[in-house]
Write an enzyme that holds these catalytic residues in place. Structure first.
Site, mmCIF file in Angstrom:
data_model
loop_
_atom_site.group_PDB
_atom_site.id
_atom_site.type_symbol
_atom_site.label_atom_id
_atom_site.label_comp_id
_atom_site.label_asym_id
_atom_site.label_seq_id
_atom_site.Cartn_x
_atom_site.Cartn_y
_atom_site.Cartn_z
ATOM 1 N N ASP A 15 -3.355 -8.235 8.059
ATOM 2 C CA ASP A 15 -2.276 -8.552 7.119
ATOM 3 C C ASP A 15 -2.004 -10.052 7.109
ATOM 4 O O ASP A 15 -2.157 -10.718 8.136
ATOM 5 C CB ASP A 15 -1.013 -7.764 7.547
ATOM 6 C CG ASP A 15 -0.013 -7.651 6.417
ATOM 7 O OD1 ASP A 15 -0.308 -8.097 5.293
ATOM 8 O OD2 ASP A 15 1.085 -7.117 6.666
ATOM 9 N N ASN B 167 -3.374 -0.244 -2.246
ATOM 10 C CA ASN B 167 -3.846 -1.556 -2.723
ATOM 11 C C ASN B 167 -4.289 -1.551 -4.185
ATOM 12 O O ASN B 167 -4.371 -2.599 -4.822
ATOM 13 C CB ASN B 167 -4.989 -2.090 -1.838
ATOM 14 C CG ASN B 167 -4.521 -2.592 -0.493
ATOM 15 O OD1 ASN B 167 -5.263 -2.609 0.483
ATOM 16 N ND2 ASN B 167 -3.270 -3.026 -0.413
#
Ligand code: FPP
Length: 248
Positions: free
Chosen positions: A18, A66
């Site tokens: 991340d 996503n």
């Protein structure tokens, strides 16, 4: 440099990579430049894991959520993944690395599916390390899929209800055949599981770092492993039980 004990390595490391976007922002670049640098960090991390003898590395490369990102970013991520596989196949073959995936790869675009299929087939015989990419992966989807497959087998009569155990259920998950992760790393100072390996992380040690994924490297990996090695894993037992001390 931190010292790691090669006798006490986590067998399976899973990583939530991340912070690519924030890294790009910090460097006054576009988000895609952050993902590109993130792909570099993937290379360094895979190499470092292989070097010390980590058996399984699972990377959260693309989640089911996503897809909701701007389409240009989704395309760029897919392109980076494709490029990564094309550029790394040789190194994977030379270093005994096998590629596997978890998640629903059926819905991916044809070129991506082709390169994935090719890489998986070419590296299938490699035994030294498994690089497991989570692609279009979501832990809840995985669990529901496993339940559906299991129910189908019961309906077809190939599985008896009374044979359903935790072990058997694990074999219906995308991670069938892989050990549960011992260590889960999340970068960029976020403290969430984000639908990653929900079933498999029941006894996993979590390690969080503020380092943004594009800045992650060998040293950061070793830092995470050192911290893991300091912890005592009890799997619900007492410390005495683990160390063979007096029991009540
Ligand atoms: C999170 O950063 C990262 C991702 C959503 C994708 C991970 C992809 C890569 C590291 C690149 C390619 C992968 C491989 C395996 C070669 P973010 O965009 O959510 O960052 P932010 O939270 O700072 O916006």
């Amino acid at each position: 440099m931190t010292e790691i004990d090669l006798q006490k390595l986590p067998g399976h490391i899973a990583i939530i990579m991340d912070g690519n976007g924030r890294w790009a922002q910090k460097h006054a670049m576009g988000r895609i430049a952050g993902h590109k640098k993130g792909a570099e960090a993937v290379r360094l991390t895979v190499r470092a894991c292989r070097e010390i003898g980590i058996k399984v590395l699972t990377l959260y490369a693309f989640s089911t959520e996503n897809w909701l990102r701007p389409s240009g970013e989704v395309k760029a991520l897919m392109r980076l993944l494709e490029e990564y596989l094309r550029s790394e196949i040789q190194e994977m073959l030379e270093n005994g690395i096998r590629l596997t995936t978890i998640g629903d790869t059926e819905v991916l675009k044809k070129p991506m599916k082709t390169i994935l299929k090719e890489t998986i087939a070419k590296t299938a015989h490699n035994l030294d390390m498994t690089l497991n990419l989570a692609l279009n992966y979501g832990g809840r989807d995985e669990i529901v899929g496993a339940v559906q497959d299991l129910l189908n087998d019961i309906r077809r009569g190939t599985l008896a209800e009374q044979d359903v155990t935790k072990d058997l259920f694990s074999r219906y998950l995308d991670t069938a055949g892989l050990p549960d992760p011992d260590l889960l790393i999340r970068t960029s100072g976020e403290y969430r599981i984000s639908n990653f390996l929900l079933w498999q992380s029941a006894y996993t040690e979590f390690y969080y770092t503020d380092v943004l994924w594009p800045d992650f490297n060998r040293d950061e990996l070793f830092r995470a492993i050192t911290e893991y090695q300091r912890r005592e894993r009890r799997f619900g037992l007492t410390s005495d039980q683990i160390h063979g001390g007096r029991q009540e």
